[in-house]
Design an enzyme around this catalytic site. Sequence first.
Site, PDB file in Angstrom:
ATOM      1  N   VAL A 135       2.059   2.042  -3.785  1.00 11.26           N
ATOM      2  CA  VAL A 135       0.953   2.487  -4.307  1.00 11.26           C
ATOM      3  C   VAL A 135       0.787   3.750  -4.028  1.00 11.26           C
ATOM      4  O   VAL A 135       0.757   4.585  -4.801  1.00 11.26           O
ATOM      5  CB  VAL A 135      -0.197   1.506  -4.195  1.00 11.26           C
ATOM      6  CG1 VAL A 135      -1.515   2.162  -4.796  1.00 11.26           C
ATOM      7  CG2 VAL A 135      -0.112   0.268  -4.799  1.00 11.26           C
ATOM      8  N   HIS A 136       0.727   4.306  -2.675  1.00  7.27           N
ATOM      9  CA  HIS A 136       0.606   5.523  -2.259  1.00  7.27           C
ATOM     10  C   HIS A 136       1.705   6.575  -2.615  1.00  7.27           C
ATOM     11  O   HIS A 136       1.402   7.483  -3.038  1.00  7.27           O
ATOM     12  CB  HIS A 136       0.521   5.610  -0.811  1.00  7.27           C
ATOM     13  CG  HIS A 136      -0.054   6.722   0.072  1.00  7.27           C
ATOM     14  ND1 HIS A 136      -1.135   7.554  -0.325  1.00  7.27           N
ATOM     15  CD2 HIS A 136       0.764   7.476   0.985  1.00  7.27           C
ATOM     16  CE1 HIS A 136      -1.154   8.522   0.365  1.00  7.27           C
ATOM     17  NE2 HIS A 136       0.054   8.657   1.094  1.00  7.27           N
ATOM     18  N   ALA A 137       3.119   6.042  -2.555  1.00 10.19           N
ATOM     19  CA  ALA A 137       4.037   6.843  -3.080  1.00 10.19           C
ATOM     20  C   ALA A 137       4.085   6.982  -4.553  1.00 10.19           C
ATOM     21  O   ALA A 137       4.063   8.456  -5.024  1.00 10.19           O
ATOM     22  CB  ALA A 137       5.556   6.336  -2.704  1.00 10.19           C
ATOM     23  N   LEU A 151       0.743  -1.396   0.062  1.00 10.87           N
ATOM     24  CA  LEU A 151      -0.098  -0.294  -0.108  1.00 10.87           C
ATOM     25  C   LEU A 151       0.771   1.404  -0.149  1.00 10.87           C
ATOM     26  O   LEU A 151       0.608   2.231  -0.565  1.00 10.87           O
ATOM     27  CB  LEU A 151      -1.063  -0.072   1.048  1.00 10.87           C
ATOM     28  CG  LEU A 151      -1.958   1.099   1.196  1.00 10.87           C
ATOM     29  CD1 LEU A 151      -2.723   1.302   0.156  1.00 10.87           C
ATOM     30  CD2 LEU A 151      -2.759   1.026   2.507  1.00 10.87           C
TER      31      LEU A 151
END
Length: 79
Positions: free
Chosen positions: A54-56, A51
Amino acid sequence: MAPDDKHDLISGTCSHLPLLREADGYSRQAHRMQTKLIEQDAGEARQPMTLIMVHAQDHLMNSLLARELCEEILHLYQR
Protein backbone atom coordinates in the site's frame (compact mmCIF):
# COMPACT_ATOMS: atom_id res chain seq x y z
CA MET A 1 13.34 32.54 -9.76
CA ALA A 2 16.18 34.49 -11.34
CA PRO A 3 15.47 36.25 -14.67
CA ASP A 4 17.84 33.93 -16.56
CA ASP A 5 16.12 30.88 -15.08
CA LYS A 6 12.75 32.12 -16.35
CA HIS A 7 14.19 32.77 -19.82
CA ASP A 8 15.70 29.28 -19.91
CA LEU A 9 12.38 27.81 -18.88
CA ILE A 10 10.50 29.72 -21.58
CA SER A 11 13.05 28.90 -24.28
CA GLY A 12 13.06 25.20 -23.41
CA THR A 13 16.70 25.15 -22.34
CA CYS A 14 15.90 24.85 -18.63
CA SER A 15 18.41 22.63 -16.84
CA HIS A 16 15.56 20.79 -15.13
CA LEU A 17 14.12 19.34 -18.35
CA PRO A 18 16.71 16.52 -18.59
CA LEU A 19 15.92 15.62 -14.99
CA LEU A 20 12.22 15.41 -15.79
CA ARG A 21 12.99 13.16 -18.76
CA GLU A 22 15.13 10.97 -16.52
CA ALA A 23 12.25 10.82 -14.02
CA ASP A 24 9.97 9.70 -16.86
CA GLY A 25 12.17 6.64 -17.41
CA TYR A 26 11.97 5.66 -13.76
CA SER A 27 8.23 6.26 -13.75
CA ARG A 28 7.79 3.93 -16.72
CA GLN A 29 9.80 1.21 -14.94
CA ALA A 30 7.71 1.58 -11.79
CA HIS A 31 4.48 1.59 -13.78
CA ARG A 32 5.50 -1.61 -15.60
CA MET A 33 6.15 -3.28 -12.23
CA GLN A 34 2.80 -2.05 -10.92
CA THR A 35 1.05 -3.45 -14.00
CA LYS A 36 2.82 -6.78 -13.57
CA LEU A 37 1.70 -7.00 -9.94
CA ILE A 38 -1.88 -6.10 -10.87
CA GLU A 39 -1.91 -8.76 -13.59
CA GLN A 40 -0.57 -11.35 -11.16
CA ASP A 41 -3.17 -10.37 -8.59
CA ALA A 42 -5.96 -10.71 -11.16
CA GLY A 43 -4.74 -14.20 -12.07
CA GLU A 44 -3.66 -17.22 -10.09
CA ALA A 45 -0.79 -15.58 -8.19
CA ARG A 46 -2.77 -13.47 -5.72
CA GLN A 47 -0.67 -10.82 -4.00
CA PRO A 48 -1.08 -10.33 -0.27
CA MET A 49 -2.30 -6.89 0.77
CA THR A 50 0.57 -5.68 2.94
CA LEU A 51 1.30 -2.30 4.40
CA ILE A 52 4.48 -2.05 2.33
CA MET A 53 2.54 -2.69 -0.90
CA VAL A 54 0.00 0.00 0.00
CA HIS A 55 2.85 2.36 0.89
CA ALA A 56 4.63 1.63 -2.40
CA GLN A 57 1.42 2.26 -4.37
CA ASP A 58 0.94 5.54 -2.52
CA HIS A 59 4.48 6.66 -3.36
CA LEU A 60 4.11 5.72 -7.02
CA MET A 61 0.83 7.56 -7.44
CA ASN A 62 2.17 10.65 -5.63
CA SER A 63 5.30 10.69 -7.77
CA LEU A 64 3.25 10.42 -10.97
CA LEU A 65 1.00 13.25 -9.84
CA ALA A 66 3.98 15.42 -8.84
CA ARG A 67 5.58 14.81 -12.24
CA GLU A 68 2.40 15.93 -14.01
CA LEU A 69 2.20 19.01 -11.80
CA CYS A 70 5.81 19.91 -12.65
CA GLU A 71 4.98 19.71 -16.33
CA GLU A 72 1.93 21.95 -15.88
CA ILE A 73 3.96 24.52 -13.95
CA LEU A 74 6.60 24.56 -16.69
CA HIS A 75 3.89 25.15 -19.30
CA LEU A 76 2.44 27.99 -17.26
CA TYR A 77 5.83 29.71 -17.10
CA GLN A 78 6.24 29.27 -20.86
CA ARG A 79 3.13 31.39 -21.55
